[in-house]
Structures are given as C-alpha cells and as structure tokens.
Write an enzyme that holds these catalytic residues in place. Structure first.
Site, PDB file in Angstrom:
ATOM      1  N   GLY A 159      12.085   0.714  -1.726  1.00  0.00           N
ATOM      2  CA  GLY A 159      11.709   1.870  -2.527  1.00  0.00           C
ATOM      3  C   GLY A 159      11.629   3.096  -1.647  1.00  0.00           C
ATOM      4  N   ARG A 160      10.698   4.006  -1.962  1.00  0.00           N
ATOM      5  CA  ARG A 160      10.569   5.242  -1.188  1.00  0.00           C
ATOM      6  C   ARG A 160      10.304   4.944   0.291  1.00  0.00           C
ATOM      7  NH1 ARG A 160       7.370   7.024  -5.704  1.00  0.00           N
ATOM      8  NH2 ARG A 160       8.281   8.773  -6.832  1.00  0.00           N
ATOM      9  N   ILE A 161       9.264   4.145   0.544  1.00  0.00           N
ATOM     10  CA  ILE A 161       8.872   3.905   1.936  1.00  0.00           C
ATOM     11  C   ILE A 161       9.878   2.996   2.618  1.00  0.00           C
ATOM     12  CG2 ILE A 161       7.090   2.937   3.431  1.00  0.00           C
ATOM     13  CD1 ILE A 161       5.029   3.782   1.297  1.00  0.00           C
ATOM     14  N   ARG A 181      13.675  -6.595  -6.268  1.00  0.00           N
ATOM     15  CA  ARG A 181      13.804  -7.168  -7.615  1.00  0.00           C
ATOM     16  C   ARG A 181      15.135  -6.749  -8.239  1.00  0.00           C
ATOM     17  NH1 ARG A 181       8.674  -5.451 -11.015  1.00  0.00           N
ATOM     18  NH2 ARG A 181       9.174  -3.484  -9.980  1.00  0.00           N
ATOM     19  N   THR A 241       2.878  -2.874   6.203  1.00  0.00           N
ATOM     20  CA  THR A 241       2.131  -1.636   5.955  1.00  0.00           C
ATOM     21  C   THR A 241       1.977  -1.400   4.458  1.00  0.00           C
ATOM     22  OG1 THR A 241       4.177  -0.346   6.113  1.00  0.00           O
ATOM     23  CG2 THR A 241       2.850  -0.548   8.123  1.00  0.00           C
ATOM     24  N   ARG A 243       0.585  -4.063   1.381  1.00  0.00           N
ATOM     25  CA  ARG A 243      -0.677  -4.628   0.916  1.00  0.00           C
ATOM     26  C   ARG A 243      -0.865  -6.003   1.545  1.00  0.00           C
ATOM     27  NH1 ARG A 243      -1.939  -0.242  -0.173  1.00  0.00           N
ATOM     28  NH2 ARG A 243      -2.659   0.621  -2.154  1.00  0.00           N
ATOM     29  N   GLU A 272      -9.292  -7.004   2.750  1.00  0.00           N
ATOM     30  CA  GLU A 272      -9.719  -5.762   3.376  1.00  0.00           C
ATOM     31  C   GLU A 272     -11.006  -5.231   2.752  1.00  0.00           C
ATOM     32  OE1 GLU A 272      -7.461  -1.512   3.889  1.00  0.00           O
ATOM     33  OE2 GLU A 272      -6.270  -3.315   4.101  1.00  0.00           O
ATOM     34  N   HIS A 290      -5.689   0.151   8.554  1.00  0.00           N
ATOM     35  CA  HIS A 290      -5.103   0.820   7.384  1.00  0.00           C
ATOM     36  C   HIS A 290      -4.848   2.306   7.662  1.00  0.00           C
ATOM     37  CE1 HIS A 290      -4.695   0.276   2.786  1.00  0.00           C
ATOM     38  NE2 HIS A 290      -3.905   1.257   3.189  1.00  0.00           N
ATOM     39  N   GLY A 292      -1.774   3.775   7.484  1.00  0.00           N
ATOM     40  CA  GLY A 292      -0.467   4.178   6.956  1.00  0.00           C
ATOM     41  C   GLY A 292      -0.354   5.635   6.565  1.00  0.00           C
TER      42      GLY A 292
END
Length: 328
Positions: A159-161, A181, A241, A243, A272, A290, A292
């Site tokens: 996706g974006r990241i 997917r 990075t 979940r 977390e 965390h 990111g």
C-alpha cells in the site's frame, strides 16, 4: 449569535501548535498530563463529547460506545490505524469515524529501511560493544553482518507505506517482491520493478528480507504464524513497522533464539506496550518503542488532519478521511 462550538475531547497530549489551533476552533478539552485515559474517563468522555479524538492507546469498542451520549457524532482518530476502534459498531450508532492516512508514510518507510540496515549490519550489537568498553580492535571475521544490495525483499502489503519502502529499497539495490490481497496495477509494478506472489508461503520461502506493512484485521491476525515463520530461510531477517498482532511473537522469539531466523527489527508488539519477554535480550532482535511516525513533522501533520476532519464535519460536509468497514 455565533454557532456553538462542538465539544472535542482529546485523549492524549498533542503537539502544542495542534492543541492551540483546536482551542481556537472548538470547545476543546485537552489531556495535559498525557497519561492514557482510564476506562472510566473514556466512558465519561463519550457521554459528554460531540467529538472524541482518540489515539491508538484507547480501546474504543462496542461496550464503550454503548455509553455514548446523544451528542457524540464523530470519532476523529489521531493516527492512520483504526484497529483499536470498532468501526462497525460506531457506524451502527450513527457515528462517523475518521483517521489520518498518508502523512506518516514517508517517516514509517524511513524507519523501516533503518531497521533493515540495523539488523542486517548488526549495528545495535556493535554499538553496545563499544559503549560497554569491550571494543578490542578490528578483526577480519568479527561482527559480520549481511550485505543488503542485491538481496530479495518481500513486502507484505504494498500500500502507501509498502510502496514507499519499495522505492527506497530499490535505490539500495534490493530486488522487490510483494504479496497483497489484490495485485497492484501494472504501472506500479513497472515503476517499482516489483514481482507479485499470489502465494505468501512461496514468497516467504525465497526472500532474504521480509517487511510487514499490512493493517491489523481479523484476517491478518498471526498472518505470520509459527508455520509460516518456519518457511523463512535461516539467513533471512524480518522487519515489522505495521502492527504487532500480525506476527506470532512466541514463535518468532523461539526461531530467533534457535538461529533459524537470522534477525528481526520490530517497532510494534503483539501486546503493546508490553514486550514479549522472550524477545528481550536476544542479540539478533532490534526492538523499538513504536517510532514509526515519531517525527515532529508527522505528528503535526496528523493533528492538522484531525482538525480538518472535525472542521469539515462541523461545517456539515463529509470529512475527507472518513473510514468505512469495507475499507478495512
């Protein structure tokens, strides 16, 4: 007479510039101590607020939303991920849910590359040796890591990241592979020189580095299960990075300890802020708190998106970052 400003309750401390602007535009209640709200405080907040502005540390589930007052109409999340919000339950109650996508893409991608390099070149291990006063001088076969250039990178979630990571990794000479997917467009594949794998199992077995960028949903919980982690080659490293719930941490820790996976770089954790004790003190695991989106620029941009979503809703329009169940 001026229109009533909506009551906005913010659950955590935000950048000063963001809080100042929110106070100007809304009847804003801030969390000046920056301590995560208790369940009782969240119940009180949803009873009194027109808008709740939560973060990932707040569990906004159906049981909490059952206490919502008639005034509550918008949940304007400070963050891109919304797995801590029961979006379906919110919408069923007539609430709008928004998030802050896009603005943390580059920073998270930067950190992902940093973790790849850190784990591959054993940077934390080396730094610890020097700081402990144990550096005895250069040696030909000591502290050998792995070259990154030329290696195969398998991205889970382009996706974006994931795409931002692929662009950086391509500049480092990595070969880009991915599992999604849905296959991305030929244009994106051509731009990134990316190879698509329909089978996640087959991709895992052939990669040198795995980078996780999927959202956390019921379908991705322990997507990297013990069985799938065992498919990785002994020299492979894994970076997460996204979940923590996507990886079976117990299985990962056991494989790292046994040397069946070479290394891991984790910025997120399954429970977390608790960190699996099996991961602690593993020299081949780099663990970050965390970070990111932890840049001044990203957090200000996130806050500005929250403001835009609230202001747009307040003006009677559809917020630009509305979240729907079918998007998850």
């Amino acid at each position: 007479m001026a229109a009533r400003k909506p009551k906005v309750i913010v659950t955590r401390k935000l950048p000063d510039s963001v809080e100042t602007r929110m106070r100007e535009l809304f009847d804003t209640e801030l969390n000046v101590t920056d301590q995560p709200m208790s369940r009782e405080a969240l119940v009180d907040a949803v009873k009194r607020a027109d808008v709740l502005a939560p973060t990932i540390t707040d569990e906004i589930d159906a049981q909490l939303l059952a206490h919502a007052g008639e005034k509550l109409k918008l949940i304007a999340n400070f963050g891109a991920g919304v797995d801590h919000i029961d979006v379906a339950a919110a919408i069923e109650r007539g609430l709008t849910v928004t998030n802050t996508p896009g603005v943390l893409t580059e920073d998270t991608a930067d950190l992902t590359m940093a973790l790849m390099m850190t784990v591959s070149r054993r940077i934390v291990e080396g730094a610890n040796v020097v700081q402990a006063g144990q550096f005895k001088g250069w040696a030909p076969t000591w502290m050998l890591g792995r070259r990154v250039t030329g290696k195969r990178l398998g991205i889970i979630g382009l996706g974006r990241i994931g795409s931002a990571v692929a662009r950086r990794a391509k500049a480092f000479g990595l070969q880009i592979h991915y599992h999604n997917r849905k296959r991305v467009s030929p244009r994106i594949e051509e731009e990134l020189e990316a190879t698509y794998w329909d089978s996640l199992d087959q991709m895992l077995a052939r990669m040198d580095i795995i980078s996780v960028h999927s959202p956390h949903t019921p379908a991705t919980y322990h997507l990297l299960s013990a069985r799938r982690l065992r498919l990785l080659q002994p020299h492979a490293i894994i970076v997460n990075t996204a979940r923590g719930e996507i990886i079976d941490e117990d299985a990962l820790a056991e494989l790292l300890k046994a040397g069946k996976i070479a290394g891991a770089g984790l910025d997120v954790f399954e429970h977390e802020p608790a960190v699996n004790p099996k991961l602690l003190n593993l020299q081949n695991a780099v663990l970050l708190p965390h970070l990111g989106s932890a840049t001044v620029e990203a957090r200000v941009d996130m806050g500005e998106k929250v403001i835009i979503n609230i202001k747009t809703w307040m003006d009677g329009h559809r917020p630009p970052d509305r979240v729907l169940p079918q998007m998850l």
